[in-house]
Design a protein around this motif. Structure first.
Motif, mmCIF file in Angstrom:
data_model
loop_
_atom_site.group_PDB
_atom_site.id
_atom_site.type_symbol
_atom_site.label_atom_id
_atom_site.label_comp_id
_atom_site.label_asym_id
_atom_site.label_seq_id
_atom_site.Cartn_x
_atom_site.Cartn_y
_atom_site.Cartn_z
ATOM 1 N N PHE A 119 0.839 -1.204 0.000
ATOM 2 C CA PHE A 119 0.000 0.000 0.000
ATOM 3 C C PHE A 119 0.875 1.255 0.000
ATOM 4 O O PHE A 119 0.660 2.183 -0.785
ATOM 5 C CB PHE A 119 -0.899 -0.029 1.251
ATOM 6 N N TRP A 120 1.904 1.246 0.847
ATOM 7 C CA TRP A 120 2.788 2.429 0.939
ATOM 8 C C TRP A 120 3.500 2.657 -0.399
ATOM 9 O O TRP A 120 3.661 3.797 -0.831
ATOM 10 C CB TRP A 120 3.844 2.264 2.027
ATOM 11 N N GLY A 121 3.906 1.548 -1.026
ATOM 12 C CA GLY A 121 4.596 1.661 -2.310
ATOM 13 C C GLY A 121 3.699 2.277 -3.380
ATOM 14 O O GLY A 121 4.158 3.058 -4.219
ATOM 15 N N ARG A 159 9.196 6.393 10.592
ATOM 16 C CA ARG A 159 10.502 5.847 10.181
ATOM 17 C C ARG A 159 10.381 5.089 8.863
ATOM 18 O O ARG A 159 11.208 5.218 7.963
ATOM 19 C CB ARG A 159 11.040 4.891 11.254
ATOM 20 N N ARG A 160 9.323 4.295 8.751
ATOM 21 C CA ARG A 160 9.126 3.510 7.517
ATOM 22 C C ARG A 160 8.887 4.430 6.325
ATOM 23 O O ARG A 160 9.378 4.165 5.221
ATOM 24 C CB ARG A 160 7.958 2.542 7.688
ATOM 25 N N LEU A 161 8.134 5.506 6.554
ATOM 26 C CA LEU A 161 7.896 6.454 5.454
ATOM 27 C C LEU A 161 9.208 7.139 5.054
ATOM 28 O O LEU A 161 9.461 7.342 3.862
ATOM 29 C CB LEU A 161 6.847 7.497 5.873
ATOM 30 N N ASN A 162 10.024 7.466 6.024
ATOM 31 C CA ASN A 162 11.348 8.033 5.716
ATOM 32 C C ASN A 162 12.172 7.047 4.889
ATOM 33 O O ASN A 162 12.855 7.431 3.935
ATOM 34 C CB ASN A 162 12.103 8.372 7.003
ATOM 35 N N GLU A 163 12.104 5.771 5.240
ATOM 36 C CA GLU A 163 12.852 4.740 4.484
ATOM 37 C C GLU A 163 12.405 4.693 3.022
ATOM 38 O O GLU A 163 13.197 4.416 2.128
ATOM 39 C CB GLU A 163 12.674 3.367 5.138
ATOM 40 N N VAL A 168 12.018 13.114 3.117
ATOM 41 C CA VAL A 168 13.473 13.215 2.961
ATOM 42 C C VAL A 168 13.781 14.206 1.839
ATOM 43 O O VAL A 168 13.248 14.078 0.732
ATOM 44 C CB VAL A 168 14.095 11.830 2.641
ATOM 45 N N GLU A 169 14.615 15.177 2.168
ATOM 46 C CA GLU A 169 14.923 16.237 1.206
ATOM 47 C C GLU A 169 15.483 15.655 -0.093
ATOM 48 O O GLU A 169 16.293 14.725 -0.070
ATOM 49 C CB GLU A 169 15.945 17.190 1.837
ATOM 50 N N TRP A 205 14.758 10.603 17.559
ATOM 51 C CA TRP A 205 14.246 9.413 16.879
ATOM 52 C C TRP A 205 14.714 9.285 15.429
ATOM 53 O O TRP A 205 14.293 8.368 14.737
ATOM 54 C CB TRP A 205 12.708 9.394 16.949
ATOM 55 N N GLY A 206 15.534 10.229 14.972
ATOM 56 C CA GLY A 206 16.067 10.136 13.607
ATOM 57 C C GLY A 206 15.014 10.253 12.517
ATOM 58 O O GLY A 206 15.147 9.641 11.451
ATOM 59 N N ILE A 207 13.969 11.034 12.780
ATOM 60 C CA ILE A 207 12.846 11.138 11.836
ATOM 61 C C ILE A 207 12.846 12.511 11.164
ATOM 62 O O ILE A 207 13.061 13.539 11.823
ATOM 63 C CB ILE A 207 11.510 10.889 12.581
ATOM 64 N N ALA A 208 12.562 12.515 9.849
ATOM 65 C CA ALA A 208 12.482 13.765 9.088
ATOM 66 C C ALA A 208 11.065 13.948 8.549
ATOM 67 O O ALA A 208 10.333 12.968 8.356
ATOM 68 C CB ALA A 208 13.471 13.726 7.923
#
Lengths: 315, 110
Positions: A119-121, A159-163, A168-169, A205-208
């Protein structure tokens, strides 16, 4: 016992400031695909939640797509409930994609997480902008507003969306956060809050993410019930009325946006949908309209409109 | 009046100096300037005010700066830590006076 609520009617305060609320050019179509949600947030103006039967069916989806094709909106904003849970939502997004340069999906993150990588893809491949609820950098405030465990699941989904490249810029995949206050108080300054969220989410949390929007809660639905039960209704309405900022009226979203509900009925905005105030004062189906109302058409007003004119406004 | 403190009185703060309006006006101008965004953010200033409110135990100030802290985006965790700063300073202020006690004890003891 309900509280005595005495604020100046919104229509009256507009008159007092010599203002009228009329439409500009309508550039955004908001599509509310239903009240079905996996959360039952305490601030929800639509009282969305699990088991709610109101969802947009395929026939209405088809009418909405045809309308979007006829009118050619700069943006189409799909919301709910949790749109991710509505059957046929990906087909709707794919059908809308050719008709607008900016296609937005409002997500609550936990529902999106349930749908899984395929779904995310698809969202990524369609170039859908994801706008997601993320009220606070505090676990306690987030879970108090949206339910126990939502905080952890939301961080995991971000986090998964960032991956995937979202937020992400340089990827062009926009991930925006929306923060509503967790209580009977107004939101912080949007710029300051965005700085704070960006710093804390990155550092801890390393999230953008791309942008943060802060909005006041609208005193309707489940949130209004909570305000009444907690003895906060009168104080909150007074606070909203005291914070009325005439400079916000020209930029209100209802001037440039049209909202269509799961049953195809049109409204000036999602809050009027929740309050049962249809566009033009009578229920009109999306299939009846060639295009959006012309500039200069009056926008209905009600006392909940104070939530959009408080401080820097809801634009 | 049943109590010295009434929450309704908080809204009357601007009237508190009505019998000395010029001085009061200056105070409120100063007050507004103090809490404006500067080297410290409005959120940080609200948290400092919240801590001081607890140190001086002013119920009006606690009410006002709890709300202000939330509206400036402070979290309940940050607010609790601010209160603990006030607690630590108050407690520390008492404890450090134990040195005076020790000085006196040492002076008058064999």
């Amino acid at each position: 016992m309900s509280e005595a609520v005495t604020v100046e009617p919104f229509a009256s305060v507009l008159r007092r400031h010599g203002l009228e609320l009329t439409r500009g050019e309508t550039t955004t179509l908001q599509v509310n695909v239903g009240r079905l949600c996996n959360q039952a947030c305490r601030h929800c103006h639509l009282e969305a939640g699990p088991g709610r039967p109101e969802v947009m069916g395929p026939e209405t989806m088809d009418r909405v797509v045809r309308f979007a094709a006829r009118a050619g909106f700069s943006a189409v904003d799909v919301t709910g409930g949790a749109p991710e849970l509505v059957p046929g939502i990906l087909d709707l997004l794919a059908a809308l994609r050719p008709h607008t340069p900016r296609l937005i999906l409002r997500s609550n993150l936990t529902a999106l997480r349930e749908r899984g990588p395929e779904f995310w893809g698809r969202l990524r491949d369609l170039g859908v902008v994801i706008v997601t609820s993320f009220p606070s950098v505090s676990r306690a405030q987030t879970d108090a507003q949206r339910g126990a465990g939502v905080w952890e699941q939301s961080l995991d989904m971000l986090r998964r969306l960032n991956e995937l490249g979202y937020g992400v810029e340089g990827t062009g995949l926009e991930l925006d956060l929306v923060s509503n206050p967790a209580g009977a108080f107004l939101p912080p300054d949007q710029c300051r809050a965005e700085e704070r969220f960006r710093r804390d989410l990155a550092r801890r949390w390393g999230i953008a993410f791309s942008h943060l929007y802060t909005f006041a809660n609208v005193p309707l639905g489940r949130y209004r019930c909570w305000l009444e039960e907690s003895g906060n209704l009168a104080g909150y309405l007074e606070k909203l009325a005291q914070a009325f900022n005439p400079a916000t009226v020209g930029g209100l979203m209802c001037r440039t946006q049209l909202s269509v509900a799961w049953d195809g009925v049109l409204y000036d905005c999602d809050f009027h949908l929740a309050a049962g105030l249809p566009l033009g004062g009578r229920p009109r189906h999306v299939s009846e309209c060639e295009g959006p109302p012309p500039a200069g058409t009056p926008v209905a007003v009600a006392d909940h409109c104070y939530a959009c004119t408080a401080g820097s406004g809801f634009t | 009046m049943d109590t010295y403190y009434d929450p309704e009185d908080l809204a009357k703060f601007p009237e508190a100096g009505k019998d000395a309006p010029e001085i009061t006006q200056k105070f409120f101008e100063y007050y507004q300037a103090v809490f404006a965004e500067g080297e410290l953010s409005e959120r940080e200033k609200a948290l400092i005010a919240l801590a001081v409110a607890h140190a001086v135990q002013c119920p009006y100030c606690i009410d006002a700066y709890t709300r202000a802290s939330l509206e400036k985006g402070a979290t309940p965790g940050e607010m609790a830590e601010a209160v603990h700063v006030a607690v630590a300073i108050r407690g520390g202020a008492s404890l450090v006076h134990g040195v005076q006690m020790q000085n006196v004890v040492e002076k008058i003891s064999l």
